[in-house]
Scaffold this active site. Structure first.
Site, PDB file in Angstrom:
ATOM      1  CD  GLU A   3      -2.630  -1.516   2.473  1.00 48.25           C
ATOM      2  OE1 GLU A   3      -3.124  -0.503   2.971  1.00 48.25           O
ATOM      3  OE2 GLU A   3      -2.838  -2.663   2.919  1.00 48.25           O
ATOM      4  CE  LYS A  59      -3.610   0.818  -2.377  1.00 45.22           C
ATOM      5  NZ  LYS A  59      -4.658  -0.226  -2.393  1.00 45.22           N
TER       6      LYS A  59
END
Length: 315
Positions: A3, A59
């Site tokens: 993430e 991301k």
DNA sequence: ATTTAGACCTGTCAGC
DNA sequence: TGCTGACAGGTCTAAA
């Protein structure tokens, strides 16, 4: 897998190690990893390009290349980047001896006779685990930037610089930017009837949160993951905003969350898993109220929360 | 227009 | 030991 904190951590490591280096060429062992343009064009265009800068967008890890191009790398679930020192050879013999195994595992890596084995063995990349290499960027100085990805979900793309809108379609505001605040979050959540966790995972309201940090942020804000996004009070949105910034910042400081696959550029695991309050903590006691952390399934994703401090209904 | 299941992939672990 | 099913840091697409 990674993430925002894991991508950011890798971006910082890359920035201090490969900016100014030239990509000599790329080897692709799993074609579908290259999402754009088609493979032959990708190989042609990426070769002999200097890496000018490293960025992150949500991301996506972004390598700005000379000639107004950028590489975008999205690691999805199991993608990793490793920087291999000079002196290791790629062993592709499996391609001929066992094509089926080759398809899933890709090449392995061998120390050349010239390699200082002490240096090699102290390097944290476990070369047994660098199998599943899907793409290898050979740098002009002999180092190699490896993209590994057992599940093959990740994608690497090459775009002209003026195509960012296409390359990062649907990626919302950067939560760690100074431009991001509770007011912006309020506007992004307005009219959204879905569960707040789903909205956080969708990337549009705010970029970079995945299953781990969404659960953790909602816990910090004491908001039940099933709450309708448009039902949050101004106070709750403020707490959520602070929670998002907090969990992401701490995640970066701890070097990312590693519970099985994620490793940094040098093969090191991050420490953030030791700081989880709810994620995969079901059955343990909440540190705030002592209730047992629960796990439910929301939008096909395991979702963890404290039923004691994250209430669904107002009393 | 939204929600939801399926697809993409492989590894690991618990339970029988 | 094997086998089976559930599950894993994500996102896109087709069907309901």
């Amino acid at each position: 897998m990674p993430e925002l904190p894991e991508v950011e951590y890798t971006a910082r490591q890359l920035r201090s190690s490969v900016v100014g280096t030239t990509i000599r060429d790329a080897l692709v062992f799993w074609e579908r990893t290259i999402g754009h343009p088609e493979l032959a064009t990708f190989l042609l265009k990426v070769a002999d390009r200097r890496i000018e800068a490293i960025r992150r967008r949500g991301k996506y890890l972004v390598l700005d290349l000379e000639g107004d191009l950028f590489l975008s790398i999205h690691r999805r679930m199991t993608g990793n980047l490793f920087l291999l020192p000079a002196g290791w050879e790629i062993d592709t013999s499996l391609r001929e001896t066992d094509p089926v195994a080759w398809s899933t595992r890709g090449p392995s890596f061998l120390a050349t006779s010239a390699v200082d084995l002490v240096e090699g063995s102290s390097y944290s990349v476990d070369l047994a685990k660098t199998w599943y290499c899907r793409v290898c960027f050979n740098l002009a100085d002999g180092r190699r930037l490896l993209y590994t990805d057992p599940r093959k979900f990740g994608r690497i793309e090459l775009w002209p610089r003026d195509c960012e809108a296409v390359a990062f379609k649907g990626v919302g505001p950067e939560p760690l930017s100074t431009a991001f605040n509770a007011k912006q979050l309020t506007q992004a959540l307005a009219g959204r009837k879905s569960a707040i966790k789903q909205v956080l995972l969708a990337q549009e309201a705010v970029a970079g949160l995945g299953n781990i940090y969404a659960d953790e942020a909602l816990y910090l804000a004491s908001i039940h993951p099933l709450r309708r996004a448009d039902s949050l009070s101004p106070t709750e949105i403020e707490l959520l905003y602070q929670g998002i910034v907090s969990v992401l910042t701490l995640g970066i400081e701890h070097g990312g969350t590693s519970f099985s696959g994620y490793r940094d550029l040098w093969g090191e695991a991050g420490d953030n898993y030791d700081h989880m309050k709810v994620y995969q903590q079901d059955g343990k006691r909440c540190l705030r109220c002592g209730a047992l952390i629960e796990r439910i399934v929301l939008a096909q994703r395991g979702t963890h929360f404290c039923p004691g401090c994250q209430k669904l209904t107002v009393e």
